[in-house]
Motif scaffolding. Structure first.
Motif, PDB file in Angstrom:
ATOM      1  N   ASP A 180       8.229   7.739   2.572  1.00 58.79           N
ATOM      2  CA  ASP A 180       8.248   8.661   3.711  1.00 58.79           C
ATOM      3  C   ASP A 180       9.659   8.882   4.249  1.00 58.79           C
ATOM      4  OD1 ASP A 180       5.597   9.336   3.725  1.00 58.79           O
ATOM      5  OD2 ASP A 180       5.007   7.886   5.268  1.00 58.79           O
ATOM      6  N   GLY A 181      10.668   8.593   3.425  1.00 62.14           N
ATOM      7  CA  GLY A 181      12.023   8.948   3.794  1.00 62.14           C
ATOM      8  C   GLY A 181      12.168  10.456   3.882  1.00 62.14           C
ATOM      9  N   PRO A 217       3.869   2.568   2.327  1.00 63.14           N
ATOM     10  CA  PRO A 217       4.326   1.173   2.368  1.00 63.14           C
ATOM     11  C   PRO A 217       5.847   1.056   2.334  1.00 63.14           C
ATOM     12  CG  PRO A 217       2.510   1.415   0.829  1.00 63.14           C
ATOM     13  CD  PRO A 217       2.905   2.799   1.249  1.00 63.14           C
ATOM     14  N   ALA A 218       6.532   2.039   1.729  1.00 60.44           N
ATOM     15  CA  ALA A 218       7.993   2.013   1.646  1.00 60.44           C
ATOM     16  C   ALA A 218       8.652   2.418   2.954  1.00 60.44           C
ATOM     17  CB  ALA A 218       8.463   2.929   0.519  1.00 60.44           C
ATOM     18  N   GLY A 219       7.858   2.825   3.959  1.00 61.69           N
ATOM     19  CA  GLY A 219       8.391   3.140   5.266  1.00 61.69           C
ATOM     20  C   GLY A 219       9.058   4.499   5.333  1.00 61.69           C
ATOM     21  N   ALA A 233      -1.429   5.663  -4.019  1.00 65.13           N
ATOM     22  CA  ALA A 233      -0.381   5.663  -5.034  1.00 65.13           C
ATOM     23  C   ALA A 233      -0.666   4.567  -6.047  1.00 65.13           C
ATOM     24  CB  ALA A 233       0.988   5.449  -4.390  1.00 65.13           C
ATOM     25  N   THR A 234      -0.103   4.711  -7.219  1.00 66.74           N
ATOM     26  CA  THR A 234      -0.370   3.770  -8.305  1.00 66.74           C
ATOM     27  C   THR A 234       0.583   2.569  -8.233  1.00 66.74           C
ATOM     28  OG1 THR A 234       1.078   5.003  -9.810  1.00 66.74           O
ATOM     29  CG2 THR A 234      -1.285   5.535  -9.851  1.00 66.74           C
ATOM     30  N   THR A 235       0.434   1.801  -7.163  1.00 68.84           N
ATOM     31  CA  THR A 235       1.090   0.505  -7.029  1.00 68.84           C
ATOM     32  C   THR A 235       0.120  -0.433  -6.344  1.00 68.84           C
ATOM     33  OG1 THR A 235       2.972  -0.714  -6.105  1.00 68.84           O
ATOM     34  CG2 THR A 235       2.192   1.194  -4.855  1.00 68.84           C
ATOM     35  N   SER A 236       0.087  -1.676  -6.787  1.00 70.97           N
ATOM     36  CA  SER A 236      -0.811  -2.645  -6.163  1.00 70.97           C
ATOM     37  C   SER A 236      -0.195  -3.252  -4.915  1.00 70.97           C
ATOM     38  CB  SER A 236      -1.161  -3.755  -7.162  1.00 70.97           C
ATOM     39  OG  SER A 236       0.018  -4.401  -7.615  1.00 70.97           O
ATOM     40  N   ASN A 237       1.092  -3.008  -4.670  1.00 71.08           N
ATOM     41  CA  ASN A 237       1.764  -3.543  -3.487  1.00 71.08           C
ATOM     42  C   ASN A 237       1.623  -2.561  -2.333  1.00 71.08           C
ATOM     43  OD1 ASN A 237       3.373  -4.747  -1.597  1.00 71.08           O
ATOM     44  ND2 ASN A 237       5.295  -4.547  -2.740  1.00 71.08           N
ATOM     45  N   LYS A 238       0.741  -2.856  -1.418  1.00 67.57           N
ATOM     46  CA  LYS A 238       0.532  -2.004  -0.247  1.00 67.57           C
ATOM     47  C   LYS A 238       1.253  -2.552   0.984  1.00 67.57           C
ATOM     48  CE  LYS A 238      -2.358   0.343  -2.797  1.00 67.57           C
ATOM     49  NZ  LYS A 238      -1.960   1.609  -3.418  1.00 67.57           N
ATOM     50  N   TRP A 263       7.968  -1.965  -5.055  1.00 71.62           N
ATOM     51  CA  TRP A 263       6.649  -1.375  -5.249  1.00 71.62           C
ATOM     52  C   TRP A 263       6.532  -0.973  -6.717  1.00 71.62           C
ATOM     53  CZ3 TRP A 263       9.915  -0.439  -1.158  1.00 71.62           C
ATOM     54  CH2 TRP A 263       9.477  -0.936   0.076  1.00 71.62           C
ATOM     55  N   ARG A 264       6.130  -1.923  -7.525  1.00 76.79           N
ATOM     56  CA  ARG A 264       6.072  -1.688  -8.966  1.00 76.79           C
ATOM     57  C   ARG A 264       4.871  -0.818  -9.321  1.00 76.79           C
ATOM     58  NH1 ARG A 264       7.835  -7.140  -8.716  1.00 76.79           N
ATOM     59  NH2 ARG A 264       9.958  -7.365  -9.548  1.00 76.79           N
TER      60      ARG A 264
END
Length: 356
Positions: free
Chosen positions: A184-185, A197-199, A229-234, A240-241
């Motif tokens: 969301d940059g 999740p990436a802020g 999104a296709t990452t398991s890290n939420k 965020w792989r």
């Protein structure tokens, strides 16, 4: 629903409905309902002047001075829709500015290529997007990390000019090699309660390379919220792989200078990725995204989520791509859009056949 050997579910319609749009983009001309924008062109047509950047135009031939390992021009019956070549800072889109009904759901399948970057990394990626068909689709959204769908405040700078997202956007699927569409940059998702999740920080390098991300409804500078999104890290802590079972980017780095259309097609086939997006009908519509990575596994489901509500009565749709300081060749071919549910007569016929 079947399951591939890799463990990824395969999304497929048991009895798909009638075809609504079928455009291969292999010829020197295309369905006139597809409106070109910027660098978008047909390699099936003879080469000519570069299309005007940032302007709409009928789809025609590509520029005489291509950059990167592009397919040859004048390749009637073996052509592609070229959204961008590897020139820096170019944008390309194609918009189907004619409504297609939403009541029976939707299934769109298309082939896409992202390959041939002439820089250290490829960029930016390809989007497929839907808008509310009640209004026209004349202009894509912001490019760069917004992939022609979402809004953008370039570099996140407060004094910059805010670029709006696509008008009356409903759903934007980003096939993102660089990885900015996930974040969301640059004020992507402005006004959204749920954030990436990436802020909201503008990150270098981009936070989500090789990720497929879905963004929802938006208009102007508001909305286009990240859905999945296709990452398991939420979590808010990276990295965020990607959880994709393959790479969106193909490995083709060169094309013979005088390659024939047949030779170019032969080199491109192994690095294509075929994408299928399905929206099931109401009352509880779901969206699935499946990709064939050319690895022998067939279509593998990579995303599944509830469709944004309310669902429009009709859709318009488009594809977009761009380059920046980083480059890539980005192509589309064989777009087929059909109703996800068979027409009543077709359904009855199939049921009768099964009973027999």
């Amino acid at each position: 629903m079947a399951v591939a050997s890799s463990g990824y579910a395969v999304a497929a319609s048991a009895a798909p409905g009638p075809v609504l749009v079928d455009e291969p983009f292999t010829r020197a001309t295309a369905d006139s309902r597809f409106v070109g924008y910027g660098a978008a062109c047909l390699t099936g047509a003879a080469r000519g002047d570069a299309p005007a950047e940032g302007a709409n135009h009928p789809l025609a031939g590509c520029r005489r001075d291509p950059a990167g390992p592009v397919p040859p021009g004048g390749a009637e019956r073996r052509g592609y829709l070229q959204l961008t070549d590897a020139h820096p800072e170019v944008t390309g889109a194609v918009m189907f500015d004619s409504p297609v009904p939403a009541r029976d759901g939707l299934e769109v399948t298309f082939e896409q290529w992202q390959y041939g970057n002439t820089t250290r990394a490829p960029a930016d990626g390809i989007s497929f997007f839907l808008t509310d068909g009640a209004g026209p689709l004349h202009t894509p959204g912001a490019f760069g990390g917004s992939l022609g769908y979402a809004q953008k405040l370039p570099g996140g700078r407060s004094g910059a000019q805010f670029v709006p997202g696509v008008e009356n956007g409903y759903l934007g699927i980003g096939l993102d090699t660089l990885g900015e569409y996930f974040g969301d940059g640059e004020r992507r998702g402005n006004g959204c309660e749920r954030r990436s999740p990436a802020g909201t920080e503008f990150r270098v390098p981009a936070p989500g390379p090789n990720i497929v991300s879905a963004r929802g409804p938006g208009n102007g500078t508001e909305g286009y919220c990240l859905i999945d999104a296709t990452t398991s890290n939420k979590s808010s802590t990276g990295p965020w792989r990607s959880s994709l079972p393959g790479r969106l980017h193909g490995g083709l780095a060169s094309m013979p200078a005088r390659a024939t259309p047949q030779q170019a097609e032969s080199r491109l086939e192994p690095v294509k990725r075929t994408v299928r997006v399905v929206l099931t009908p109401a009352p509880d519509p779901m969206v699935t995204v499946a990709i064939d990575f050319q690895d022998g596994e067939g279509f593998q489901q990579v995303l599944r989520f509830a469709a944004p509500q309310p669902v429009p009565d009709a859709y318009r749709f488009g594809f977009a791509a761009s380059t920046g300081p980083l480059t890539d060749v980005q192509l589309i071919r064989r777009v087929v859009l059909r109703a996800q549910r068979p027409a009543q007569g077709q359904e009855s016929s199939e049921e009768s056949s099964e009973d027999d």
